[in-house]
Every structure is written in C-alpha cells, then in structure tokens.
Design a protein around this motif. Structure first.
Motif, PDB file in Angstrom:
ATOM      1  N   GLY A  91      36.063  26.844  32.231  1.00 22.73           N
ATOM      2  CA  GLY A  91      36.208  26.530  30.815  1.00 22.73           C
ATOM      3  C   GLY A  91      35.174  25.586  30.245  1.00 22.73           C
ATOM      4  O   GLY A  91      35.153  25.344  29.048  1.00 22.73           O
ATOM      5  N   VAL A  95      30.643  30.192  26.333  1.00 18.33           N
ATOM      6  CA  VAL A  95      31.659  31.198  26.026  1.00 18.33           C
ATOM      7  C   VAL A  95      31.047  32.583  26.218  1.00 18.33           C
ATOM      8  O   VAL A  95      29.995  32.881  25.650  1.00 18.33           O
ATOM      9  N   PRO A  96      31.695  33.419  27.047  1.00 15.12           N
ATOM     10  CA  PRO A  96      31.137  34.758  27.299  1.00 15.12           C
ATOM     11  C   PRO A  96      31.071  35.613  26.039  1.00 15.12           C
ATOM     12  O   PRO A  96      31.912  35.501  25.145  1.00 15.12           O
ATOM     13  N   SER A  98      31.147  39.039  26.099  1.00 13.55           N
ATOM     14  CA  SER A  98      32.049  40.174  26.296  1.00 13.55           C
ATOM     15  C   SER A  98      33.503  39.758  26.078  1.00 13.55           C
ATOM     16  O   SER A  98      33.954  38.726  26.576  1.00 13.55           O
ATOM     17  N   GLU A  99      34.225  40.575  25.338  1.00 14.72           N
ATOM     18  CA  GLU A  99      35.641  40.297  25.090  1.00 14.72           C
ATOM     19  C   GLU A  99      36.427  40.239  26.391  1.00 14.72           C
ATOM     20  O   GLU A  99      37.275  39.365  26.584  1.00 14.72           O
ATOM     21  N   GLU A 101      35.370  39.419  29.377  1.00 11.56           N
ATOM     22  CA  GLU A 101      35.049  38.180  30.097  1.00 11.56           C
ATOM     23  C   GLU A 101      35.734  36.977  29.453  1.00 11.56           C
ATOM     24  O   GLU A 101      36.156  36.054  30.141  1.00 11.56           O
ATOM     25  N   ARG A 102      35.852  36.988  28.107  1.00  8.15           N
ATOM     26  CA  ARG A 102      36.591  35.907  27.434  1.00  8.15           C
ATOM     27  C   ARG A 102      38.066  35.957  27.802  1.00  8.15           C
ATOM     28  O   ARG A 102      38.693  34.928  28.041  1.00  8.15           O
ATOM     29  N   ARG A 103      38.625  37.155  27.865  1.00  6.84           N
ATOM     30  CA  ARG A 103      40.032  37.313  28.231  1.00  6.84           C
ATOM     31  C   ARG A 103      40.256  36.816  29.665  1.00  6.84           C
ATOM     32  O   ARG A 103      41.242  36.140  29.953  1.00  6.84           O
ATOM     33  N   ARG A 105      38.437  34.566  31.281  1.00  3.96           N
ATOM     34  CA  ARG A 105      38.332  33.109  31.258  1.00  3.96           C
ATOM     35  C   ARG A 105      39.621  32.478  30.731  1.00  3.96           C
ATOM     36  O   ARG A 105      40.109  31.484  31.264  1.00  3.96           O
ATOM     37  N   ASP A 106      40.197  33.069  29.683  1.00  9.37           N
ATOM     38  CA  ASP A 106      41.433  32.529  29.112  1.00  9.37           C
ATOM     39  C   ASP A 106      42.581  32.571  30.115  1.00  9.37           C
ATOM     40  O   ASP A 106      43.280  31.578  30.319  1.00  9.37           O
TER      41      ASP A 106
END
Length: 134
Positions: A91, A95-96, A98-99, A101-103, A105-106
């Motif tokens: 974190g 911030v990635p 790609s959606e 990759e963000r998902r 990470r979350d």
C-alpha cells in the motif's frame, strides 16, 4: 500468531529465519498452495506469498475473497501451534494503472488488516530493521 510485514526485499525472511530457524515453510514463491499448511507438522509454521496466492483468485467479488481468507486466518489461529505469517506491504507504493491490480492491492490490504487484528504480535520490517507495532 505472528504477522511480519514489510516491503519487497526488506529483510522479512532473514528476520523470521533467525527467530524461528526450525520452522516449516509454506511459500507461494516455491509453488506451495496456501492450504498446504493443513498438512504441516505441529511445529512452528511460516506462510508467505499471500499476494501470489490472491493473484489467482477471482477478484470480481472482493468481499467474498476477503471473507474466504479471513476464515483461513481464523482456522490458522485455531491451530494452536506457533504460526508466522509474512506479508508483503503493497500500500505504500505507486497506485497500479490496471483495475485488476488495484483490486488485488485493495484486497491484500484488507486481509493484512484482518491478520493484524487477530495476531498476538505484529512486526514491521524495513531496510532490515524490525519494529514491533503490536
């Protein structure tokens, strides 16, 4: 249960190996499956590679993935033997784009929060320095 968290190549493994030299390891980096811990002996157990295990999950329903892994963590807690969880801090970086990759990470961040809540102690490792945060 112990949570060791830090960035990539920050010294997490070296710390764990020095503190628990005879622990069994279940690691995604060697191709182990997360649930292989259920076949482990009764001694200390190290689990690492959560970000790789979660990469293989269907991330369309993040709540379901978080619930599944929270249930796994609670099963580990019931194991009663010393368990060490190594998690990659994801974190604090960029911030990635790609959606997906963000998902990822979350959901990793949420699972790290769940792990920190149930572990008896939490250590942050950065640049080889270990700091107890819980």
């Amino acid at each position: 249960m112990h949570l060791i968290i830090g960035g990539a190549y920050s010294g997490k493994r070296a710390y764990v190996k020095s503190k628990w030299p005879h622990a069994a390891w279940i690691t995604a980096y060697s191709g182990d499956h997360f649930l292989d811990w259920k076949k482990a002996d009764d001694g200390p157990l190290v689990l690492e590679g959560f970000e790789q295990w979660m990469e293989k999950e269907d991330l369309t329903d993040l709540k379901a993935v978080r619930t599944q892994y929270s249930e796994f963590l609670n099963e580990l807690l019931e194991r009663k033997q010393e368990t060490i969880i190594i998690m990659l801090e994801v974190g604090k970086g960029i911030v990635p784009v790609s959606e997906n990759e963000r998902r990822l990470r979350d959901v990793i961040g949420w699972i790290q929060q769940d792990a920190a809540a149930i572990c008896t102690d939490v250590h942050s490792v950065w640049h080889g320095l270990v700091k107890k945060v819980k």
